[in-house]
Enzyme design. Sequence first.
Site, PDB file in Angstrom:
ATOM      1  N   GLY A  13     -14.261  50.607 -19.884  1.00  0.00           N
ATOM      2  CA  GLY A  13     -13.396  51.569 -20.560  1.00  0.00           C
ATOM      3  C   GLY A  13     -12.209  50.903 -21.231  1.00  0.00           C
ATOM      4  N   CYS A 133       0.617  57.274 -17.878  1.00  0.00           N
ATOM      5  CA  CYS A 133       1.149  56.392 -18.930  1.00  0.00           C
ATOM      6  C   CYS A 133       2.446  56.922 -19.523  1.00  0.00           C
ATOM      7  CB  CYS A 133       0.101  56.186 -20.026  1.00  0.00           C
ATOM      8  SG  CYS A 133      -0.730  57.698 -20.558  1.00  0.00           S
ATOM      9  N   HIS A 247       2.017  55.848 -27.199  1.00  0.00           N
ATOM     10  CA  HIS A 247       2.660  57.132 -26.941  1.00  0.00           C
ATOM     11  C   HIS A 247       4.129  57.088 -27.369  1.00  0.00           C
ATOM     12  CE1 HIS A 247      -0.901  58.295 -25.009  1.00  0.00           C
ATOM     13  NE2 HIS A 247      -0.520  58.370 -23.746  1.00  0.00           N
TER      14      HIS A 247
END
Length: 345
Positions: A13, A133, A247
Site C-alpha cells: 500500500g 495523519c 494535507h
Amino acid sequence: MRALDISVVGATGAVGTALIKLLEKSEIAINRLRLFSSGSGARQFKFRDQTYLVEALRDIGDIADTKTDIAFFCAGDDVSAKWGAPFASQGTLVIDNSNSFRMNPDVPLIVPQVNASSLTVRPPSRIVANPDCSTIQLVRALKPLIATFDIHQIILTTYQAASGMGLLGCKELLNGAQAVIEGSAGPPAERFPVPLAFNVIPQIGEISREGVAIEERKLVQESRKIFGMPHLQLTATCVRVPVKTGHSEAVYVEFDDHVRLEQVRELLANEPGVRLYADEIRDGYPTPRFLGDPADVHVGQVRVNPENPRGLWMWVVADNLQVGAAINALLIAQLAIANNLIGET
C-alpha cells in the site's frame, strides 16, 4: 542493539511502500525482513541489495510463525483489528497505523516530537498506535504554543488529499480527472462519497447522528490524548480535496490572553521539524504540491486576528504519507529501540 526481525503488514500500500523505503535508508540493523499483504502476495521488493517476496497474510497457518521484534501495520482497520493482537501475543511490538487501537487506554498514542515520554515503559498490550495523519501535523504545530500559552479553544478546517484513501484513492482521483477533461462523466465514486475530481467533499468517514464525521472525532479525541488534556476545546470540519498527496489545515487558536505575533513566530521557528514561512511576501506560504522537506511540518500565514487579539490563524501543511504515517511510525520504532522496549517481556 542486536539486529532485529521486522515485519511490514500492508507492504504494497501507499504507507507500507513509503515505510519500506524509510527503513532501507535508516540505521536500524535488520536481521530478517518479512513483508505481508492483506490481499494476494507474490509481489517482490528490493531491500538493501536483497529481494523479498510479499507474503499473503491470509496464508499464515500458525500464528506462532508471525513472531518478530517489530511489526508495522499499514493495512487498515479491519486487518489491524484481526491481526494486531495475535502478532503482539507472540512478543512482537506492534506499531499500528490504523484507528483500531488509538483510544484504547492500554495503547500509547505517540508522536515522538510531542509526547515521547508516554513511551518510556513497555505497553501492556505490546501495541503502540500511530495517530491519524491530520492529527500528527496538527499537534506538532501546536506543541510550542500549548507549552507556552493557555489555550481557550481551537477551531480548524482540514483539506485532505486523495492519498489518505491509499493508492486506490489516488487512482480514482486521477482517473476521474482525466474523464472530466475528456468530457465524460467518469467512473462512479468508490473510495469517496461522491466523485473527487474537480470537487470538494465535506465528509471524511461515516457521519454520526450528531452530524460529526469520524475524521473530525479522531482529531478531537487523539489531540486530547496526545497532549494529556482531556478537556481541550477543539472542533473541526474535515474536507477531502482533489490533491494527490499532502494535507493542509487552516487552524484558528484562541488564547486566554492577548498574543504577540513575534513571540509565536519565534516559538514556531525554534520548534524542531517545523518550517516556518515567516514572511509571506519573501517566503510565500506552503502548498501541498510544492512542499520542501517531506519530513517537516510546514507552517505559514501566521497572523493575529485583527478583530480579536487573543486569536491566531495558522496554515499547516504536511506530507500525509511521510509525516502523517511512515516517518512517525519509524520514529516510534527508533524511540522504542532507544528505550529498550524491544524483546521478551
